[in-house]
Design an enzyme around this catalytic site. Structure first.
Site, PDB file in Angstrom:
ATOM      1  CG  ASP A  24      -2.177   0.764   1.019  1.00 54.30           C
ATOM      2  OD1 ASP A  24      -2.490   1.586  -0.178  1.00 54.30           O
ATOM      3  OD2 ASP A  24      -2.887   1.119   2.009  1.00 54.30           O
ATOM      4  CG  ASN A  26       2.361   1.379  -5.205  1.00 55.62           C
ATOM      5  OD1 ASN A  26       3.152   1.243  -4.202  1.00 55.62           O
ATOM      6  ND2 ASN A  26       1.542   0.495  -6.131  1.00 55.62           N
ATOM      7  NE  ARG A  28      -1.344   6.667   1.216  1.00 55.89           N
ATOM      8  CZ  ARG A  28      -1.349   5.707   2.270  1.00 55.89           C
ATOM      9  NH1 ARG A  28      -1.160   6.182   3.687  1.00 55.89           N
ATOM     10  NH2 ARG A  28      -1.901   4.477   1.873  1.00 55.89           N
ATOM     11  CD1 TRP A  29       7.398   6.326  -2.803  1.00 55.07           C
ATOM     12  CD2 TRP A  29       6.955   6.509  -5.111  1.00 55.07           C
ATOM     13  NE1 TRP A  29       8.894   6.485  -3.525  1.00 55.07           N
ATOM     14  CE2 TRP A  29       8.447   6.484  -4.620  1.00 55.07           C
ATOM     15  CE3 TRP A  29       6.353   7.023  -6.061  1.00 55.07           C
ATOM     16  CZ2 TRP A  29       9.074   6.513  -5.683  1.00 55.07           C
ATOM     17  CZ3 TRP A  29       7.156   7.019  -7.382  1.00 55.07           C
ATOM     18  CH2 TRP A  29       8.559   6.959  -7.116  1.00 55.07           C
ATOM     19  NE  ARG A  37      -4.168   6.981  -7.264  1.00 51.62           N
ATOM     20  CZ  ARG A  37      -4.263   6.675  -5.938  1.00 51.62           C
ATOM     21  NH1 ARG A  37      -3.921   7.502  -4.823  1.00 51.62           N
ATOM     22  NH2 ARG A  37      -4.243   5.321  -5.372  1.00 51.62           N
ATOM     23  CB  SER A  69      -8.621  -5.358  -3.145  1.00 54.68           C
ATOM     24  OG  SER A  69      -9.431  -3.975  -3.382  1.00 54.68           O
ATOM     25  CB  THR A  70     -12.933  -7.680  -4.858  1.00 55.40           C
ATOM     26  OG1 THR A  70     -13.151  -7.767  -3.374  1.00 55.40           O
ATOM     27  CG2 THR A  70     -12.552  -9.261  -5.204  1.00 55.40           C
ATOM     28  CG  ASN A  72      -7.776  -1.917  -5.172  1.00 55.09           C
ATOM     29  OD1 ASN A  72      -6.935  -2.954  -5.088  1.00 55.09           O
ATOM     30  ND2 ASN A  72      -8.075  -0.969  -4.327  1.00 55.09           N
ATOM     31  CB  SER A 203      -7.689  -3.626   2.957  1.00 55.37           C
ATOM     32  OG  SER A 203      -7.654  -2.177   3.473  1.00 55.37           O
TER      33      SER A 203
END
Ligand code: IPE
Ligand code: IPE
Ligand code: MG
Length: 251
Positions: A24, A26, A28-29, A37, A69-70, A72, A203
């Protein structure tokens, strides 16, 4: 012994067999660098290569990575499309190294709902590494723990209704055998779960399998998660006392 105190020595006899990572941070990085993004997702993919090699060399047997994830699918189309193209790029470029590292790729999730190119890349990666005998690199792609339990329940109910399964004989092994991790056999349950980026929640990841996993939350965004941070997480794990509901031998 180590010049860098932040990289502790590990006990080679107590390396966690199955490590699962919620990759988790990516977005924000990228934001921190004024980048889109998707640049964070690209950096994240590059880091999968680095951490896969480090985990394999550490002696980890199964590395499960939460890639999509399902939930996302709720993201903007352009981001979802980019995320769906990543496995294609990843396997295209990284396959020779995976084979050289003797890593075996597996992919679990609601794969039928993926775009054809993504599904094909996953299937090809599994086929091309099927003979490898080293670490299993297990991608969770369009995976959701609740979705997995719903599918398992449906399959078990179908067998019971057909008379091939006695409902009174359903036990934990029956459920485990119907989960997407059943291919991992005795290694299905993660010993250690790491989530990067400072978020402290599951999550919808491996809900059944995580009943007794040790949890480590790392503040680093996924692209900044280095092999030495992985070593620190494993050292944390080695300092824990896993009781599984029992008591210590010397209590
Ligand atoms: C993890 O990074 C990658 C996926 C969920 C696919 P994020 O994209 O969730 O990054 P943040 O949490 O927004 O920073
Ligand atoms: C979890 O991260 C899913 C993956 C890393 C693939 P999210 O970024 O989707 O999780 P939430 O929305 O913050 O809980
Ligand atoms: Mg996130």
């Amino acid at each position: 012994m180590f010049a860098d105190k932040s990289t502790p020595a590990l006990d080679p006899a107590r390396i966690p067999a199955h490590v699962a990572i919620i990759m988790d941070g990516n977005g924000r990085w990228a934001k921190k660098r004024f980048l889109p993004r998707i640049a964070g997702h690209k950096a994240g993919m590059e880091n999968v290569k680095v951490i896969t090699k480090a985990a394999s060399r550490m002696g980890i047997k199964v590395l499960t990575l939460y890639a999509f994830s399902t939930e996302n699918w709720k993201r903007p189309d352009a981001e979802v499309n980019y995320l769906m193209s990543l496995p294609v790029d990843f396997f295209n470029v990284f396959m020779p190294e995976l084979i050289a590292e003797n890593v075996r790729v597996q992919v679990m999730g609601e794969l039928a709902a993926l775009p054809a190119k993504t599904r094909q890349a996953a299937a090809a990666a599994e086929a091309d590494t099927a003979q490898n005998t080293g670490m299993i690199l297990n991608f969770a792609l369009n995976y959701g723990g609740r979705d997995e339990l719903i599918e398992a329940t449906r399959a078990i109910a179908t067998e019971a209704a057909a008379g091939t399964l006695d409902p009174t004989a359903i036990d934990g092994d029956t459920v485990a055998a119907h989960l997407m991790t059943n291919r991992l056999g005795a290694l299905a349950d993660p010993d250690l779960l790491i989530r990067t980026s400072g978020e402290e929640r599951l999550s919808n990841f491996l809900l059944w399998q995580m009943a007794y996993s040790e949890l480590v939350f790392a503040p680093e965004y996924w692209p900044d998660f280095t092999p030495s941070v992985l070593t620190r997480a494993v050292a944390d794990y080695q300092a824990r006392d896993r009781r599984f509901g029992g008591i210590d031998a010397n209590s």
